[in-house]
Design a protein around this motif. Structure first.
Motif, PDB file in Angstrom:
ATOM      1  N   ALA A  55      59.883 -57.610  11.388  1.00 53.51           N
ATOM      2  CA  ALA A  55      59.506 -56.267  10.921  1.00 53.51           C
ATOM      3  C   ALA A  55      58.638 -55.553  11.951  1.00 53.51           C
ATOM      4  CB  ALA A  55      58.784 -56.364   9.574  1.00 53.51           C
ATOM      5  N   LEU A  56      57.713 -56.285  12.571  1.00 53.64           N
ATOM      6  CA  LEU A  56      56.873 -55.682  13.609  1.00 53.64           C
ATOM      7  C   LEU A  56      57.706 -55.218  14.802  1.00 53.64           C
ATOM      8  CD1 LEU A  56      53.735 -58.023  13.655  1.00 53.64           C
ATOM      9  CD2 LEU A  56      53.777 -55.583  13.086  1.00 53.64           C
ATOM     10  N   GLU A  57      58.624 -56.065  15.250  1.00 53.13           N
ATOM     11  CA  GLU A  57      59.471 -55.707  16.399  1.00 53.13           C
ATOM     12  C   GLU A  57      60.311 -54.469  16.102  1.00 53.13           C
ATOM     13  OE1 GLU A  57      60.164 -60.185  18.239  1.00 53.13           O
ATOM     14  OE2 GLU A  57      61.713 -59.287  16.994  1.00 53.13           O
ATOM     15  N   ASP A  58      61.008 -54.504  14.966  1.00 55.12           N
ATOM     16  CA  ASP A  58      61.865 -53.371  14.612  1.00 55.12           C
ATOM     17  C   ASP A  58      61.025 -52.141  14.283  1.00 55.12           C
ATOM     18  OD1 ASP A  58      64.602 -52.418  14.163  1.00 55.12           O
ATOM     19  OD2 ASP A  58      63.929 -52.159  12.093  1.00 55.12           O
ATOM     20  N   GLY A  59      59.871 -52.345  13.638  1.00 59.33           N
ATOM     21  CA  GLY A  59      59.003 -51.228  13.283  1.00 59.33           C
ATOM     22  C   GLY A  59      58.472 -50.503  14.497  1.00 59.33           C
ATOM     23  N   ILE A  60      58.014 -51.248  15.488  1.00 58.07           N
ATOM     24  CA  ILE A  60      57.514 -50.609  16.719  1.00 58.07           C
ATOM     25  C   ILE A  60      58.619 -49.798  17.371  1.00 58.07           C
ATOM     26  CG2 ILE A  60      56.697 -51.088  19.075  1.00 58.07           C
ATOM     27  CD1 ILE A  60      55.160 -53.517  17.810  1.00 58.07           C
ATOM     28  N   TYR A  61      59.793 -50.409  17.499  1.00 62.13           N
ATOM     29  CA  TYR A  61      60.936 -49.715  18.101  1.00 62.13           C
ATOM     30  C   TYR A  61      61.306 -48.462  17.294  1.00 62.13           C
ATOM     31  CZ  TYR A  61      65.737 -48.789  19.523  1.00 62.13           C
ATOM     32  OH  TYR A  61      66.895 -48.186  19.931  1.00 62.13           O
ATOM     33  N   GLY A  62      61.367 -48.612  15.979  1.00 53.40           N
ATOM     34  CA  GLY A  62      61.772 -47.503  15.123  1.00 53.40           C
ATOM     35  C   GLY A  62      60.759 -46.370  15.070  1.00 53.40           C
ATOM     36  N   PHE A  63      59.470 -46.714  14.990  1.00 55.07           N
ATOM     37  CA  PHE A  63      58.441 -45.669  14.934  1.00 55.07           C
ATOM     38  C   PHE A  63      58.324 -44.919  16.253  1.00 55.07           C
ATOM     39  CE2 PHE A  63      56.751 -48.091  11.224  1.00 55.07           C
ATOM     40  CZ  PHE A  63      56.821 -47.044  10.312  1.00 55.07           C
ATOM     41  N   VAL A 186      68.479 -48.732  12.199  1.00 48.36           N
ATOM     42  CA  VAL A 186      67.115 -49.154  12.546  1.00 48.36           C
ATOM     43  C   VAL A 186      66.208 -49.029  11.325  1.00 48.36           C
ATOM     44  CG1 VAL A 186      65.095 -48.636  13.976  1.00 48.36           C
ATOM     45  CG2 VAL A 186      67.381 -48.603  14.994  1.00 48.36           C
ATOM     46  N   GLU A 187      66.325 -47.920  10.626  1.00 47.84           N
ATOM     47  CA  GLU A 187      65.512 -47.687   9.426  1.00 47.84           C
ATOM     48  C   GLU A 187      65.861 -48.693   8.333  1.00 47.84           C
ATOM     49  OE1 GLU A 187      63.989 -43.682   7.390  1.00 47.84           O
ATOM     50  OE2 GLU A 187      66.166 -43.884   7.398  1.00 47.84           O
ATOM     51  N   PHE A 188      67.165 -48.891   8.111  1.00 46.88           N
ATOM     52  CA  PHE A 188      67.629 -49.848   7.108  1.00 46.88           C
ATOM     53  C   PHE A 188      67.116 -51.254   7.428  1.00 46.88           C
ATOM     54  CE2 PHE A 188      70.774 -53.250   6.655  1.00 46.88           C
ATOM     55  CZ  PHE A 188      70.715 -53.434   5.285  1.00 46.88           C
ATOM     56  N   PHE A 189      67.262 -51.666   8.684  1.00 42.88           N
ATOM     57  CA  PHE A 189      66.883 -53.022   9.068  1.00 42.88           C
ATOM     58  C   PHE A 189      65.377 -53.237   8.909  1.00 42.88           C
ATOM     59  CE2 PHE A 189      66.192 -56.571  12.050  1.00 42.88           C
ATOM     60  CZ  PHE A 189      67.098 -57.471  11.526  1.00 42.88           C
TER      61      PHE A 189
END
Length: 198
Positions: A55-63, A186-189
């Motif tokens: 979640a941190l990895e995808d969250g940083i990328y997504g935000f 990205v948002e879904f994941f």
């Protein structure tokens, strides 16, 4: 900044057999890590830490890319909680199962998810198989039966846990296919992994 262009991504994914083999190997190592972690950390904690890191990895990328909006989470809260629970329980069962079964057999049995997915697709989502797909499904079923039922050991705890886990994971996949197809990936994941951690 050097961003991956569609042409570069296409080159990376153009060798489909090699890509599928690579992904299958990576997915199969999941049970090896589960076995290695089992003596040191609870399966519940393992799943939690994996989900939080993802979640941190995808969250940083997504935000950073402006692709994550919490209104999507609140609008689809029941959807994300449902799939988060299914994935979380499925993964915990996987991590518990390697106490009863070796990682190699667990990995092979996990491929039964193909049959479960096919069944959910046909009977719940109304999809149809071609003759070639039906033949492949029959071959996969025969393989699962050969691995699951060995002489003198008809009910194996580890095998049963893997099959339950596969069913829960494929149920999540069917729910996503029916209700989550219009979301940005990205948002879904991110919200999917966040729900698993919760």
């Amino acid at each position: 900044m050097n961003h991956a262009t569609p042409a570069r991504i296409s080159r990376l994914t153009s060798n489909k057999p090699a890509l599928i083999a690579f992904l299958a190997i990576i997915d199969s190592v999941h049970f090896v890590f589960a076995r290695l972690l089992l003596p040191h950390i609870s399966p519940y904690a393992s799943v939690f830490f994996i989900a939080v890191v993802a979640a941190l990895e995808d969250g940083i990328y997504g935000f950073i890319g402006g692709r994550i909006h919490f209104k999507t989470l609140f609008k689809n809260l029941l959807f994300f909680l449902s799939i988060g629970i299914l994935i979380g329980i499925s993964t915990i069962i996987n991590y518990e199962s390697v106490a009863f079964i070796d990682p190699g057999t667990a990995s092979l049995l996990a491929r039964s998810s193909i049959l479960i997915s096919m069944g959910l697709g046909i009977f719940w989502l109304g999809e149809r198989l071609t003759k070639l797909q039906g033949s492949g499904a029959l071959l996969a079923l025969m393989g699962v039966l050969m691995i699951s039922f060995q002489p003198g050991d008809y009910i194996r705890t580890g095998s049963l846990l893997i099959l339950i886990s596969a069913f829960l994971y494929e149920l999540h996949t069917a729910i996503v296919k029916r209700h989550g197809g219009d979301m940005d990936f990205v948002e879904f994941f991110f919200f999917r992994i966040l729900a698993v951690a919760v």
